[in-house]
Design an enzyme around this catalytic site. Sequence first.
Site, PDB file in Angstrom:
ATOM      1  N   HIS A   1       1.146  -9.194  -3.077  1.00 30.93           N
ATOM      2  CA  HIS A   1       0.141  -8.134  -2.970  1.00 30.93           C
ATOM      3  C   HIS A   1       0.823  -6.769  -3.024  1.00 30.93           C
ATOM      4  CE1 HIS A   1      -3.624  -6.293  -1.617  1.00 30.93           C
ATOM      5  NE2 HIS A   1      -2.895  -5.556  -0.792  1.00 30.93           N
TER       6      HIS A   1
ATOM      7  N   ASP B   1      -0.186 -17.825  -4.203  1.00 22.48           N
ATOM      8  CA  ASP B   1       0.546 -16.766  -4.901  1.00 22.48           C
ATOM      9  C   ASP B   1      -0.425 -15.967  -5.757  1.00 22.48           C
ATOM     10  OD1 ASP B   1       2.559 -15.171  -5.904  1.00 22.48           O
ATOM     11  OD2 ASP B   1       3.166 -16.616  -7.442  1.00 22.48           O
TER      12      ASP B   1
ATOM     13  N   GLU C   1       1.674 -10.869   0.859  1.00 23.98           N
ATOM     14  CA  GLU C   1       2.081  -9.476   0.741  1.00 23.98           C
ATOM     15  C   GLU C   1       3.605  -9.375   0.768  1.00 23.98           C
ATOM     16  OE1 GLU C   1       0.433  -5.137   2.022  1.00 23.98           O
ATOM     17  OE2 GLU C   1       0.147  -6.779   3.431  1.00 23.98           O
TER      18      GLU C   1
ATOM     19  N   ASP D   1       0.845  -1.187   0.000  1.00 26.25           N
ATOM     20  CA  ASP D   1       0.000   0.000   0.000  1.00 26.25           C
ATOM     21  C   ASP D   1       0.884   1.242   0.000  1.00 26.25           C
ATOM     22  OD1 ASP D   1      -0.249   0.994   3.253  1.00 26.25           O
ATOM     23  OD2 ASP D   1       0.564  -0.985   2.829  1.00 26.25           O
TER      24      ASP D   1
END
Length: 864
Positions: free
Chosen positions: A678, A728, A737, A354
């Site tokens: 991720h 995955d 992540e 993020d």
Amino acid sequence: MPRTALAPPARSAPRRVALAAATALAVGAIAAAPAAQAQDEEPTNLVTNGDFADGTNGWWTTANLTGAVADGEWCIDVPGGTLNPWDAIVGQDNLPLVTGESYELQFTARASADVSVRALVQQPVDPWMTALEEFPSLTAEAQTFSYAFTASADWPDAQLAFQIGRNDAPWQLCLSEVALLTGAEPPVYDPDTGPRVRVNQVGYLPDGPKRATLVTESEDPLAWQLHDAEGALVAEGDSAPHGPESTSGESVHVIDFSEVTAAGEGYTLTADGETSYPFAIGTAAYGDLAVDALSFYYPQRSGIAIDDGVAPGYGREAGHVDVAPNQGDGAVTCYGGACDYTLDVTGGWYDAGDHGKYVVNGGISVAQLMSVYERTLHAPTGDPARLADGTLRLPEHGDGVPDVLDEARWEVEFLMSMQVPAGEELAGMAHHKIHDENWTGLPLMPSDDPQARFLEPPSTAATLNLAAAAAQAARLFEPYDPEFAAQALEAAETAYAAALANPEVYAVDRGAGGGPYGDNKVTDEFYWAAAELFLTTGADAYEADVLGSELHEEDVFAASGFWWGEVAQLAKLDLALVPNALPGRDDVIAEVVAGADVYLDEQDASPWDLGYGANGFDWGSNSAVLNRLVVVGAAFDLTGEARYRDGVFAGLDYILGRNALGNSYVTGYGSHFSKNQHSRWYANQLDPALPNPPVGTLSGGPNSVASTWDPVAQRWLTDCDPQGCYIDDIGSWATNELTINWNASLAQVASFAADQVSAPSAPSCQVEYLINGQWPGGFVAQVLVTNTGDAALENVTLHWAMPTGQSVVQSWSADLSQEGHLVTATEVGGGTALSAGRTFTFGFIGAKDARTAVAPSSVTCTTG
């Protein structure tokens, strides 16, 4: 009814289980749900008018979409210039889902341009929990898509949504034959686990342990053969049955071929009719892995454009530098108007997949990176040249500073910028984090993030992370940039004093836009910060706080490894490894070694050489595995016993492919490796124009704590054995992540491994370093080097790292030079050969600060 703003259900948060409950996606049942469909009934299509025979009746779109139905196909004009997938949506509401029932979403679609869209079955309100999330890739040719899922809760009003925004140019979507059918076969996840002979797919050291794990039901030993790249038989033997193994759910044998020492590429191991992936026996891979694991951080930087020439394939515009659509990090205020100031918090590393930046996770991450460098100064096998200026993929080459310290500085300066200014309430404390007001979706480049950014309230934990990391930076940067070192020390001491004045200010999480990183137990952070400040300054006050901590006499290695919420081990590792005069330091060293013994015993009992997982696998399990290996490596540095070095290499086998899934968890390493971690910008799975994560990126790994699972994990990993609780997939933040702290664990262990394979053979030198006297501001030292071998040694040269606060002033009987932390002694004995059994002696006068002068941890000897 058209919707104009649907919040994304996607999130990103590498959090530990106990701290993640508030954001877990476990869903309670909702009353008054429809009855389950009988198994022998015909499937029911929950979608209204999915063939568009009645135009668009039953469907809605966002206001920016137009289109028409012709021949059973709805073609929709999608505008360009949208930033987020949910900026343009086609959907249908009130679809009833029943707990435990399985459904199949079917549709046919084509597009005027190659695009990836987002197909969702979700709750229609915040927090937008999802039962299904897929990212079909559309082309000009019509394709039929089918996705099955099992509902985990009763939702009488679920929503089907096709999120089709996030494209620069306008395009057209054509949709037909949409159905959400009841009575589907429950989806089954059948991962590709490769050959049943599981090996370290990267390589084994010629003089190290070489073991593989064979998955088989056989109760008797089985023959194995090792072949080289040409197919020639190199070695053979019989496997050792282990039987059922709880973490994998498999019955396994162990194959030990450690006797093979010949280097080469393309080896394979065959047993029970299966042949392993190829692997090497050699040393080259670990040097590359260390470089790649550390070079991960440059493309993770915030506040700077990433140069494609430095990081090929990863060039991008700077993120969050106050250039639209970013609202920027140059003048960020507190959420909800909680403060009347702004801070320039440009810079630092994006924490994970993020766009948030978190002080508590940044602190442990940058500390581990700095420890990569600090180990090379003090460990007998340390190699500072391997981390010198020009060795990593980053832009600061030519400044004379070791590259790993340049990278660390990018984060340390960010941590310092998060400090509350003087004169304000809680001055000197550190804000816990800075991130977007709300979660953003995938994919989204940092420079395209349109969200408002806010500082979250200060916390004691964040403040102590700043104190510890800045104190460590101060001692490591002092030889290269004294001004920055002084600034870092001032920030550290200010933060520590502020934490002492505010010892119970805990993190506040508003549940949106960023991970919580809550931590209401900070005795370990106080201990860590005091230890780092003592190591840097030698001050009596910090020594007293170290010795007075309840954790100083406690065995902090007994229960588990370290992580951002438990950092006492970091304090003891540095107190044991960095030269210092702490009273009772030998007891700390013994505790570190005893902790390593515990971890090795657990590892030795596993047929995977896995010292973790007996009680299940937590979020970020791969980092937990590696952090235990950090402790085992420290025991090698402290004792020189080969079993600890071998334990590190055997433990790495699990990370690099010797596991239940036959998967290497490091991108680019092995035959079958994780590549869809991720991330909002390493998002090739969603957008072929974007890259996969950089080579050397660690995946979080198996997570068997179902209460923390994401929708992808909930959909596919039901009833998994602990090692199998991994997928995955870019949507699985709970198992897949990438994060700065997980790669820091990999960087530490990979760098330890690289130092072992690059360390020169030690000649027959025995060195004794004596401090014969000291006074305020100075000391005198004597060094004796003895030839313990049978042949004369030519051109004897000694190397050591001068402990913090000490430097060379004047020497005799040898030439001493100091560069940074490193001292080199040449012309020992006048440059003559050192005969067998003889000793050369030289001495020097050194300068020191107020603390007691101590000897370096190791002095290495080279000849030739």
